[in-house]
Design an enzyme around this catalytic site. Sequence first.
Site, mmCIF file in Angstrom:
data_model
loop_
_atom_site.group_PDB
_atom_site.id
_atom_site.type_symbol
_atom_site.label_atom_id
_atom_site.label_comp_id
_atom_site.label_asym_id
_atom_site.label_seq_id
_atom_site.Cartn_x
_atom_site.Cartn_y
_atom_site.Cartn_z
ATOM 1 N N GLU A 144 0.988 -1.333 -0.034
ATOM 2 C CA GLU A 144 0.002 -0.078 -0.024
ATOM 3 C C GLU A 144 0.848 1.347 -0.072
ATOM 4 O OE1 GLU A 144 -2.957 -0.501 3.371
ATOM 5 O OE2 GLU A 144 -3.291 -2.413 2.585
ATOM 6 N N GLU A 250 -6.008 -10.966 -1.189
ATOM 7 C CA GLU A 250 -6.724 -10.874 0.100
ATOM 8 C C GLU A 250 -8.325 -10.710 -0.146
ATOM 9 O OE1 GLU A 250 -5.468 -7.299 2.471
ATOM 10 O OE2 GLU A 250 -3.558 -7.748 1.880
HETATM 11 O O1 9MR Z 1 -6.715 -8.624 8.643
HETATM 12 C C1 9MR Z 1 -5.919 -7.826 9.320
HETATM 13 C C2 9MR Z 1 -6.577 -7.379 10.522
HETATM 14 O O2 9MR Z 1 -6.749 -8.413 11.555
HETATM 15 C C3 9MR Z 1 -5.882 -6.409 11.436
HETATM 16 O O3 9MR Z 1 -6.375 -5.751 12.462
HETATM 17 C C4 9MR Z 1 -5.361 -5.276 10.331
HETATM 18 C C5 9MR Z 1 -4.396 -4.170 10.938
HETATM 19 O O4 9MR Z 1 -4.483 -3.342 9.839
HETATM 20 O O5 9MR Z 1 -4.929 -5.948 9.165
HETATM 21 C C6 9MR Z 1 -5.772 -6.678 8.475
HETATM 22 O O6 9MR Z 1 -5.073 -7.266 7.151
HETATM 23 C C7 9MR Z 1 -4.822 -5.929 6.382
HETATM 24 C C8 9MR Z 1 -3.382 -6.152 5.583
HETATM 25 O O7 9MR Z 1 -2.470 -6.749 6.326
HETATM 26 C C9 9MR Z 1 -3.292 -5.444 4.436
HETATM 27 N N1 9MR Z 1 -4.471 -5.325 3.702
HETATM 28 C C10 9MR Z 1 -5.766 -4.520 4.051
HETATM 29 C C11 9MR Z 1 -6.168 -5.991 5.470
HETATM 30 C C12 9MR Z 1 -7.618 -5.549 6.055
HETATM 31 O O8 9MR Z 1 -7.152 -4.224 6.794
#
Ligand code: 9MR
Length: 336
Positions: A144, A250
């Site tokens: 990102e 994802e």
């Molecule tokens: O699924 C993840 C969640 O458990 C965490 O709290 C969060 C923290 O920012 O990150 C989520 O995963 C993210 C991923 O690492 C990057 N792309 C966006 C995802 C959803 O926020």
Amino acid sequence: MFVLIGCRKADFAPCSDHTSLQHAFDFPIGVAYEPAYALSDSSYRVISHYHFDQWTPENVMKWGAISFQPETYQWTEADAFVSTALQAGKKLHGHTLIWYRQEPDWLPFYQADARGWEQLLRSHIRTVMGRYRGMFRAWDVVNEAFLADGRLRPCIWLDKLGPEYLFIAYEEAAKTDPQALLFYNDFGMEDNPAKLRAVLRWVDQLRARGIRIDGIGLQMHIQLYYPDAARMGKTFFDIADHQLLLHLSELDIAVGDQLAKGNGSLSELWQKQANRYQTVVSMYSSLPRKSQYGITLWGVSDRYSWLRTADQPQESPLLWDDEYQPKPAFCALISN
Ligand code: 9MR
């Protein structure tokens, strides 16, 4: 370009999940894996082992989860994750080395000149990738880094090192684990030509400097009617045409907004969701084989989805429901 859209509109009858999802496709089917759930919840554990042949650590390998003091690491959870995965014969997808979120609490207070910041960036990549050298199929090196308008996202690295930080990151990653595929991972590119163009231009710049990048991860946190399927399909092919692997990294398909608008009952929306999953997977399957890195679901059961919030208590974007019953979306994919 050939894109299959909405090829099947019939309802999906309930099906059993005795057949493993990973065997239904020619490319790996991954899942975001959270060791804490696996410890406390045997259904989670069984499904993530049985149906998926590649695991991405959902959180346990992010920088903030492994480093609580400058340049020191706490490996217990990450090591346990890697050894569980390898013992189970899973492919590993690393997530993520550099991200502006889930960074260590100490990072904003780190004191160094530009050279020191560069050393820190390099040393983080070397330390994490190097510890698991040869064990990971690929890494999301940077996550990102671009904004919707194609500019670089403000972050500590842009602040300290300028746009050069992106080149440094991939150079160090390629040096550290020459076998691992290197990905750039981001959201929203599937429906944003300006962002996609900016990322592909930057890929060209990396390549012009002889720095390796192998693929793009489209996160694909999408909704039932947004983005438009044809636009997503075009993005898939644009990435493949750029000689890059494509990872749907994802994937989940939210229904909460439609539910809130009263546009159908949950069971009706789950049928639409099944069609939408099938559309996405059909489009991906129509890519050349050499471009298909795999598809990763961002979770197993709706009960733990990151989209399930107090505001959206019925949000249910995944393939298994709260009670681990396979949803129509699972049945659609298994019969693809
Ligand atoms: O699924 C993840 C969640 O458990 C965490 O709290 C969060 C923290 O920012 O990150 C989520 O995963 C993210 C991923 O690492 C990057 N792309 C966006 C995802 C959803 O926020």
